[in-house]
Design an enzyme around this catalytic site. Sequence first.
Site, PDB file in Angstrom:
ATOM      1  N   LYS A 196       0.833  -1.506   0.128  1.00  0.00           N
ATOM      2  CA  LYS A 196      -0.314   0.252  -0.075  1.00  0.00           C
ATOM      3  C   LYS A 196       1.224   1.025   0.115  1.00  0.00           C
ATOM      4  O   LYS A 196       1.788   1.725   0.891  1.00  0.00           O
ATOM      5  CB  LYS A 196      -0.611  -0.554   0.682  1.00  0.00           C
ATOM      6  CG  LYS A 196      -1.535   1.480   1.750  1.00  0.00           C
ATOM      7  CD  LYS A 196      -2.274   1.319   2.657  1.00  0.00           C
ATOM      8  CE  LYS A 196      -2.870   2.446   3.801  1.00  0.00           C
ATOM      9  NZ  LYS A 196      -3.831   2.528   4.682  1.00  0.00           N
ATOM     10  N   LYS A 198       0.845   5.203   0.669  1.00  0.00           N
ATOM     11  CA  LYS A 198       0.157   6.238   1.000  1.00  0.00           C
ATOM     12  C   LYS A 198       0.690   7.966   0.533  1.00  0.00           C
ATOM     13  O   LYS A 198       1.504   7.854  -0.010  1.00  0.00           O
ATOM     14  CB  LYS A 198       1.139   6.464   2.293  1.00  0.00           C
ATOM     15  CG  LYS A 198       0.259   8.058   3.259  1.00  0.00           C
ATOM     16  CD  LYS A 198      -0.810   8.474   3.641  1.00  0.00           C
ATOM     17  CE  LYS A 198      -1.687   6.848   3.900  1.00  0.00           C
ATOM     18  NZ  LYS A 198      -3.561   7.163   4.010  1.00  0.00           N
ATOM     19  N   ASP A 226      -3.652   5.592  -1.494  1.00  0.00           N
ATOM     20  CA  ASP A 226      -4.525   5.741  -0.850  1.00  0.00           C
ATOM     21  C   ASP A 226      -3.955   7.848  -0.203  1.00  0.00           C
ATOM     22  O   ASP A 226      -3.210   7.546   0.577  1.00  0.00           O
ATOM     23  CB  ASP A 226      -4.475   5.357   0.985  1.00  0.00           C
ATOM     24  CG  ASP A 226      -5.124   5.793   2.230  1.00  0.00           C
ATOM     25  OD1 ASP A 226      -6.118   7.254   1.595  1.00  0.00           O
ATOM     26  OD2 ASP A 226      -4.756   5.311   3.445  1.00  0.00           O
ATOM     27  N   ASN A 228      -6.305   9.713   1.155  1.00  0.00           N
ATOM     28  CA  ASN A 228      -6.773  10.059   1.911  1.00  0.00           C
ATOM     29  C   ASN A 228      -7.437  10.942   2.278  1.00  0.00           C
ATOM     30  O   ASN A 228      -7.543  12.410   1.972  1.00  0.00           O
ATOM     31  CB  ASN A 228      -5.430  11.084   3.201  1.00  0.00           C
ATOM     32  CG  ASN A 228      -5.503   9.712   3.585  1.00  0.00           C
ATOM     33  OD1 ASN A 228      -3.878   9.433   4.200  1.00  0.00           O
ATOM     34  ND2 ASN A 228      -5.954   8.755   4.393  1.00  0.00           N
ATOM     35  N   GLU A 251      -8.120   3.900  -2.716  1.00  0.00           N
ATOM     36  CA  GLU A 251      -8.299   4.005  -1.212  1.00  0.00           C
ATOM     37  C   GLU A 251      -8.854   4.774  -0.614  1.00  0.00           C
ATOM     38  O   GLU A 251      -7.534   6.053  -1.068  1.00  0.00           O
ATOM     39  CB  GLU A 251      -7.277   3.723  -0.023  1.00  0.00           C
ATOM     40  CG  GLU A 251      -7.109   3.615   1.858  1.00  0.00           C
ATOM     41  CD  GLU A 251      -6.928   2.802   2.583  1.00  0.00           C
ATOM     42  OE1 GLU A 251      -5.723   2.003   2.095  1.00  0.00           O
ATOM     43  OE2 GLU A 251      -6.533   3.130   3.737  1.00  0.00           O
ATOM     44  N   ASN A 274     -11.074   4.199   5.173  1.00  0.00           N
ATOM     45  CA  ASN A 274     -11.102   4.228   6.563  1.00  0.00           C
ATOM     46  C   ASN A 274     -11.235   5.469   7.173  1.00  0.00           C
ATOM     47  O   ASN A 274     -11.049   6.296   8.188  1.00  0.00           O
ATOM     48  CB  ASN A 274      -9.726   3.618   6.895  1.00  0.00           C
ATOM     49  CG  ASN A 274      -8.908   4.869   6.450  1.00  0.00           C
ATOM     50  OD1 ASN A 274      -7.874   4.657   5.405  1.00  0.00           O
ATOM     51  ND2 ASN A 274      -8.545   5.615   7.934  1.00  0.00           N
ATOM     52  N   ASP A 298     -10.599   0.376  12.187  1.00  0.00           N
ATOM     53  CA  ASP A 298      -9.756   0.041  12.879  1.00  0.00           C
ATOM     54  C   ASP A 298     -10.253   0.260  14.281  1.00  0.00           C
ATOM     55  O   ASP A 298     -11.180   0.631  14.811  1.00  0.00           O
ATOM     56  CB  ASP A 298      -8.942   2.305  12.870  1.00  0.00           C
ATOM     57  CG  ASP A 298      -7.766   2.735  13.799  1.00  0.00           C
ATOM     58  OD1 ASP A 298      -7.974   1.887  15.383  1.00  0.00           O
ATOM     59  OD2 ASP A 298      -7.464   2.895  13.329  1.00  0.00           O
ATOM     60  N   HIS A 325      -7.707  -0.790   9.034  1.00  0.00           N
ATOM     61  CA  HIS A 325      -6.748   0.492   8.586  1.00  0.00           C
ATOM     62  C   HIS A 325      -5.549   0.132   9.880  1.00  0.00           C
ATOM     63  O   HIS A 325      -6.144  -0.570  11.166  1.00  0.00           O
ATOM     64  CB  HIS A 325      -7.625   1.378   9.017  1.00  0.00           C
ATOM     65  CG  HIS A 325      -7.124   2.540   9.469  1.00  0.00           C
ATOM     66  ND1 HIS A 325      -7.021   2.704  10.744  1.00  0.00           N
ATOM     67  CD2 HIS A 325      -6.257   3.482   8.247  1.00  0.00           C
ATOM     68  CE1 HIS A 325      -6.256   4.090  10.659  1.00  0.00           C
ATOM     69  NE2 HIS A 325      -5.802   4.835   9.553  1.00  0.00           N
ATOM     70  N   ASN A 327      -2.753   2.743  12.296  1.00  0.00           N
ATOM     71  CA  ASN A 327      -2.275   4.049  12.286  1.00  0.00           C
ATOM     72  C   ASN A 327      -1.516   4.135  13.900  1.00  0.00           C
ATOM     73  O   ASN A 327      -1.564   3.340  14.526  1.00  0.00           O
ATOM     74  CB  ASN A 327      -3.204   4.600  13.564  1.00  0.00           C
ATOM     75  CG  ASN A 327      -3.439   6.125  12.871  1.00  0.00           C
ATOM     76  OD1 ASN A 327      -1.722   6.974  13.654  1.00  0.00           O
ATOM     77  ND2 ASN A 327      -3.786   6.974  12.557  1.00  0.00           N
TER      78      ASN A 327
HETATM   79  O1  LIG Z   1      -5.905   6.336   5.775  1.00  0.00           O
HETATM   80  C1  LIG Z   1      -5.129   5.923   6.161  1.00  0.00           C
HETATM   81  O2  LIG Z   1      -5.196   4.801   6.514  1.00  0.00           O
HETATM   82  C2  LIG Z   1      -4.060   6.537   7.415  1.00  0.00           C
HETATM   83  O3  LIG Z   1      -4.904   7.188   7.774  1.00  0.00           O
HETATM   84  C3  LIG Z   1      -3.217   5.750   8.135  1.00  0.00           C
HETATM   85  C4  LIG Z   1      -2.569   7.285   8.551  1.00  0.00           C
HETATM   86  O4  LIG Z   1      -3.158   7.751   9.255  1.00  0.00           O
HETATM   87  C5  LIG Z   1      -1.570   7.032   7.462  1.00  0.00           C
HETATM   88  O5  LIG Z   1      -2.181   7.940   6.788  1.00  0.00           O
HETATM   89  C6  LIG Z   1      -0.747   8.534   8.749  1.00  0.00           C
HETATM   90  O6  LIG Z   1       0.139   7.879   9.655  1.00  0.00           O
HETATM   91  O7  LIG Z   1       0.185   9.348   7.551  1.00  0.00           O
HETATM   92 MG   LIG Z   2      -6.517   5.198   4.479  1.00  0.00          MG
END
Ligand SMILES: O=C([O-])C(=O)C[C@H](O)[C@@H](O)C(=O)[O-]
Ligand SMILES: [Mg+2]
Length: 429
Positions: A196, A198, A226, A228, A251, A274, A298, A325, A327
Amino acid sequence: MNLTITDVTLTPILVADPPLLNTQGVHQPYTPRLIVEVETADGVTGVGETYGDAKYLELARPFAERLKGRQVSDLNGLFTVADQVAVDASRVENAVDVGGLRGVQTADKLRLSVVSGFEVACLDALGKALGLPVHTLLGGKVRDAVEYSAYLFYKWAHHPQGVPAEKDDWGAAVDPAGVVEQARRFTERYGFTSFKLKGGVFPPAEEIAAVRALAEAFPGHPLRLDPNGAWSVETSVEVARELGDVLEYLEDPALGTPAMAEVAARTGVPLATNMCVTTFAEIREAFTKGAVQVVLSDHHYWGGLRNTQQLAAVCRTFGVGVSMHSNTHLGISLAAMTHVAATVPDLHHACDSHYPWQSEDVLTERLTFEGGKVAVSDAPGLGVELDRERLAVLHRRWLDDDGTLRDRDDAAAMRIADPAWVTPSMPRW
Ligand SMILES: O=C([O-])C(=O)C[C@H](O)[C@@H](O)C(=O)[O-]
Ligand SMILES: [Mg+2]
């Protein structure tokens, strides 16, 4: 056997976090977590973990007071206790959490995030008292190991100059070659087979190139991106078109259920979330509009392991997939995630985990990934042991902090490198 809770201890800590980039900014060098311990009249202890920002801590304190004298087995009663804890209205004024990364922010969701830490601690203690693993208390495991995915991040080599931080040996990843190199190290170290990335950090074309590079380096492996919610519907549809042949799912490409539903209607690429489905109240609209095909639970903000099982049942009813999910969590939560994931029959996607990024932990022994999987422990409770010395060190760091790191703030961390940085307005692209 006396299962009465006689003592509850809350230990806020700060744990090292590398400079991982997301659409809000960059991770701070230390991130808050809250460690929860319950003790029974027989001296059996249980541990739990949840988000550690001040708003959670201020609810956890009165919650902990109310737990004494109750039974560790009274898991349903935790929700009754939660209802008695008042949430300060200012904590839910903006209605989003960590700039939206954790979805909507409501008083109930804040309470559930606190319940989850206590629920896991109670399950751990109950399991130890009964000599049973947590997965057995949840109805029994249907698999012996839980698969996780490599959670790739764009990152800098170091936190901005002058900022105290722990060393990390991952180096920088700010382009496709860096992302592929990071993925290779993830597979070498942990054996992950799905990836995955980010996103929402660079313009979509750069992130498309990174995913293409991953697809070339790891042909046939499941890939996810993902951002966000950083993209418009048009951009999301465009990215889905460009990457549709290699993506397992996209995502949260766009923000909110209506936008996700529009994207879903215009692409065959499954959408995971998420962010737009983070509470039971959000399910009806999202599922009836076909906005999401996979919900990433989560357990912290869904209210614990048993609520996660309930979410999985609702998803099953609607033909929606479920996965997890993650974090900046530590080993207690990884153990908890693994126990509950082991009980979910139709888990068809590798779960997310930040754990490889967390170089510090509060356990005597770190959990390990073999072939990208965590073995499901059959030891009583969660099967983990608290390292009190480490806990004390990380708590000392929290005590010594002047307050700037006690609430996660990725935009503030970014401003240290780029004073002009403001939280981007969405959609960013
Ligand atoms: O959308 C997600 O998978 C998350 O929000 C995971 C974490 O928050 C991630 O984005 C982070 O910590 O930067
Ligand atoms: Mg996410």
